[in-house]
Design a protein around this motif. Structure first.
Motif, PDB file in Angstrom:
ATOM      1  N   ARG A   1       0.850  -1.187   0.000  1.00 35.53           N
ATOM      2  CA  ARG A   1       0.000   0.000   0.000  1.00 35.53           C
ATOM      3  C   ARG A   1       0.882   1.232   0.000  1.00 35.53           C
ATOM      4  NH1 ARG A   1      -1.922  -2.439   4.678  1.00 35.53           N
ATOM      5  NH2 ARG A   1      -2.864  -4.353   4.020  1.00 35.53           N
ATOM      6  N   SER A   2       0.304   2.348  -0.386  1.00 40.61           N
ATOM      7  CA  SER A   2       1.037   3.619  -0.434  1.00 40.61           C
ATOM      8  C   SER A   2       1.646   3.934   0.924  1.00 40.61           C
ATOM      9  CB  SER A   2       0.089   4.740  -0.859  1.00 40.61           C
ATOM     10  OG  SER A   2       0.792   5.946  -0.952  1.00 40.61           O
ATOM     11  N   GLY A   3       2.907   4.350   0.900  1.00 33.33           N
ATOM     12  CA  GLY A   3       3.591   4.723   2.130  1.00 33.33           C
ATOM     13  C   GLY A   3       4.210   3.556   2.877  1.00 33.33           C
ATOM     14  N   GLU A   4       4.121   2.352   2.322  1.00 38.52           N
ATOM     15  CA  GLU A   4       4.687   1.167   2.968  1.00 38.52           C
ATOM     16  C   GLU A   4       5.839   0.617   2.144  1.00 38.52           C
ATOM     17  OE1 GLU A   4       1.586  -1.708   3.384  1.00 38.52           O
ATOM     18  OE2 GLU A   4       0.588  -0.623   4.995  1.00 38.52           O
ATOM     19  N   ILE A   5       6.798   0.039   2.829  1.00 39.52           N
ATOM     20  CA  ILE A   5       7.874  -0.707   2.169  1.00 39.52           C
ATOM     21  C   ILE A   5       7.680  -2.167   2.552  1.00 39.52           C
ATOM     22  CG2 ILE A   5      10.354  -1.093   2.007  1.00 39.52           C
ATOM     23  CD1 ILE A   5      10.743   1.841   2.738  1.00 39.52           C
ATOM     24  N   PRO A   6       7.357  -3.004   1.570  1.00 44.32           N
ATOM     25  CA  PRO A   6       7.121  -4.413   1.881  1.00 44.32           C
ATOM     26  C   PRO A   6       8.396  -5.104   2.384  1.00 44.32           C
ATOM     27  CG  PRO A   6       6.439  -3.888  -0.369  1.00 44.32           C
ATOM     28  CD  PRO A   6       7.172  -2.706   0.163  1.00 44.32           C
TER      29      PRO A   6
END
Length: 192
Positions: free
Chosen positions: A135-140
């Motif tokens: 999701r936007s703003g996340e680093i998997p």
């Protein structure tokens, strides 16, 4: 009993695969002549129109069937999911951009080396696939693991290995995949 219908389910990936297979077969028929002329990128005259073609078509060329299989096993596994998620036109642009960037970097920094193969594109897809469920703003976290495992290995091999494998193309391709994933996550490249 009715047999299931075979579908051309991933047009960009399947066409890319078939074009590359044709380039490999043509290379075998011509004793590598077509591969050097059309499907490898290397420093040549800027007045040569084929120089500009090769900046893109080098990803179709492969040294042999084993080289082709190594790259397209990954591309055929990951590519259809990416084509479904991001759209065929967008994926085609990503493939072309990755080809252009790896080709230019090879010509500029490795002028005496001919580059061929879709490994940069395969690495782009591997890293891009790590963004698929983010999701936007996340680093998997999967991206971090993939980056450390794949790109870390390529950096180490680039420093210590003396082989005919272009770790540069792998690293640049992976970087392109991260860039595309980040741009899509930030809404700079719409997902469809």
């Amino acid at each position: 009993m009715k047999l299931p219908k075979v579908t051309y389910n991933s047009p960009v990936i399947l066409t890319f695969t078939l074009l590359s297979l044709a380039a490999v077969i043509l290379g075998m028929i011509t004793g590598g002549g077509s591969t050097g002329l059309l499907f490898s990128v290397y420093k040549s005259s800027l007045a040569d129109p084929l120089f500009y073609v090769r900046l893109f078509t080098h990803v179709l060329g492969h040294a042999d069937l084993s080289h082709f299989m190594g790259n397209f096993t990954i591309i055929l596994l990951v590519g259809p999911m990416l084509e479904e998620k991001y759209g065929g036109k967008r994926l085609l642009v990503m493939i072309a951009f990755t080809a252009l960037v790896t080709g230019l970097i090879n010509v500029i920094f490795f002028p005496h080396v001919a580059l061929l193969g879709a490994s940069g594109v395969a690495f782009m897809m591997i890293l891009l696939s790590s963004f698929a469920n983010s999701r936007s703003g996340e680093i998997p976290l999967t991206l971090i693991f993939v980056a450390v495992l794949y790109l870390g290995t390529e950096i180490i091999n680039g420093i210590f290995a003396q082989d005919n494998i272009s770790q540069m193309a792998h690293i640049i391709g992976g970087g392109c995949g991260c860039l595309f994933g980040w741009l899509i996550g930030r809404g700079k490249l719409n997902a469809q």
